[in-house]
Design a protein around this motif. Sequence first.
Motif, PDB file in Angstrom:
ATOM      1  N   THR A 134      32.342 -46.192 -38.449  1.00 18.55           N
ATOM      2  CA  THR A 134      33.252 -46.428 -39.571  1.00 18.55           C
ATOM      3  C   THR A 134      34.388 -45.412 -39.568  1.00 18.55           C
ATOM      4  OG1 THR A 134      31.506 -47.399 -40.935  1.00 18.55           O
ATOM      5  CG2 THR A 134      33.430 -46.521 -42.090  1.00 18.55           C
ATOM      6  N   ALA A 284      37.757 -50.531 -48.464  1.00 16.92           N
ATOM      7  CA  ALA A 284      37.593 -51.943 -48.104  1.00 16.92           C
ATOM      8  C   ALA A 284      37.392 -52.106 -46.602  1.00 16.92           C
ATOM      9  CB  ALA A 284      38.815 -52.742 -48.560  1.00 16.92           C
ATOM     10  N   LEU A 285      38.136 -51.326 -45.808  1.00 15.45           N
ATOM     11  CA  LEU A 285      37.961 -51.371 -44.360  1.00 15.45           C
ATOM     12  C   LEU A 285      36.546 -50.961 -43.981  1.00 15.45           C
ATOM     13  CD1 LEU A 285      39.064 -51.602 -41.453  1.00 15.45           C
ATOM     14  CD2 LEU A 285      39.825 -49.228 -41.649  1.00 15.45           C
ATOM     15  N   ALA A 287      33.868 -51.125 -45.854  1.00 10.47           N
ATOM     16  CA  ALA A 287      32.891 -52.088 -46.370  1.00 10.47           C
ATOM     17  C   ALA A 287      32.823 -53.356 -45.534  1.00 10.47           C
ATOM     18  CB  ALA A 287      33.229 -52.436 -47.816  1.00 10.47           C
ATOM     19  N   THR A 288      33.911 -53.721 -44.889  1.00  9.68           N
ATOM     20  CA  THR A 288      33.952 -54.977 -44.133  1.00  9.68           C
ATOM     21  C   THR A 288      33.627 -54.804 -42.654  1.00  9.68           C
ATOM     22  OG1 THR A 288      36.356 -54.719 -43.829  1.00  9.68           O
ATOM     23  CG2 THR A 288      35.613 -56.022 -45.719  1.00  9.68           C
ATOM     24  N   ARG A 289      33.446 -53.560 -42.203  1.00 12.53           N
ATOM     25  CA  ARG A 289      33.108 -53.360 -40.796  1.00 12.53           C
ATOM     26  C   ARG A 289      31.697 -53.876 -40.523  1.00 12.53           C
ATOM     27  NH1 ARG A 289      30.435 -50.590 -37.349  1.00 12.53           N
ATOM     28  NH2 ARG A 289      29.332 -49.464 -38.982  1.00 12.53           N
ATOM     29  N   GLU A 290      31.553 -54.642 -39.449  1.00 14.93           N
ATOM     30  CA  GLU A 290      30.259 -55.229 -39.114  1.00 14.93           C
ATOM     31  C   GLU A 290      29.300 -54.141 -38.615  1.00 14.93           C
ATOM     32  OE1 GLU A 290      28.359 -58.685 -36.189  1.00 14.93           O
ATOM     33  OE2 GLU A 290      30.548 -58.471 -36.418  1.00 14.93           O
TER      34      GLU A 290
END
Length: 376
Positions: A134, A284-285, A287-290
Amino acid sequence: MLRIGIIGTGGIADAHINGYLAFSGQCEIVALADVVPGRAAQKAQNSGLSAAIGYDDPLRMIADARVDLVSIATPPSTHAALAIAALDAGIHVLVEKPMAPSLEECDAMLAAQQRSGKLLSVVAQNRFRDDLATLKAVVDSGLLGSISHVRVDSAWWRGSAYYDLWWRGTWEKEGGGCTLNHAIHHIDLLLWLLGTPTEITAMLANAQHDNSEVEDLSVAVLRYDRGLAQLTSSVVHHGEEQQIVIQGERARVSQPWSVRAERADDGGFPAKGGDIDLVAAIEALAATREPLAHRGHQGQIDDLLSAIIEGRAPIADGRDGRNAIEVVTAIYKAGIEHELVSLPLRTGDPYYRAGHLVAHAPRLNEMRRPLAEVVA
């Protein structure tokens, strides 16, 4: 089905064994080797590897076991010779950190990899952690702007008994102290995040370990373009509170995870509340990382197995391992010679050569080993 061999059956070998066992559909551990008689066979039995053959000679295993990939989990001073022997035998190699004690040995390993056409990967298991992945995603996104300052705390704690093992605490066998053998993880992460610095200065000390001749503490400053990075390498820090704090032009992000972003008021002071929109964008970046499918050694082994099958380079290859050793070497040179060291280090630099550090490094304490270890 890839045939796997493991050289070195100490504690870290378990991470390799468990990593390969997680991909039993792609590989099988068929051989283990250790120079201590009977130890490899015992490890195979204890690990439930009933089909694996134990060897008391690693070179015999390389010659006879018909393995496709070998993990090298031995003391650092042995890495180069074993990796070169395996690569020249047409075997892919995963070698534990640090890659080797000297740049000369690293380059010999890279040369063997080049002529063999096989893959060489150096363990960098922290690249396969979700929190650090992250951090990498945020840095790569450009949301932070240019980097001003990075603080890396490679903070560990070890008691004196840690250095009673025969090869630890010696320049000759371990290749160095906490900078090489503990902070190598964080140095790799720093290079992964920011690339190679241009200059390094440092100081070395042995603050608490009277039975070790190597450093148990170093502090280095690294120059990056207009910014600086500060690296503390230690085995004297109670609590082992490790951090990476990245201060950018527009925001600060860190591991353990924290995000801050200031904005200026009319006088240039921090405005109340900061830049909440930028903080939200960074969060947000993140939180959306797989999430990663596999982590740690298992994640790196997954990547290496896939790289072999797909015919591509692994995520952490031999060049990455060498780059980390170059930074370590520069820190040692700066600390020993009391000078500012520019990168890259050239092949004509005395510290490039194998053996120079061992011959010229200060013995920060006289070695005192238990009699049994001395006899062994």
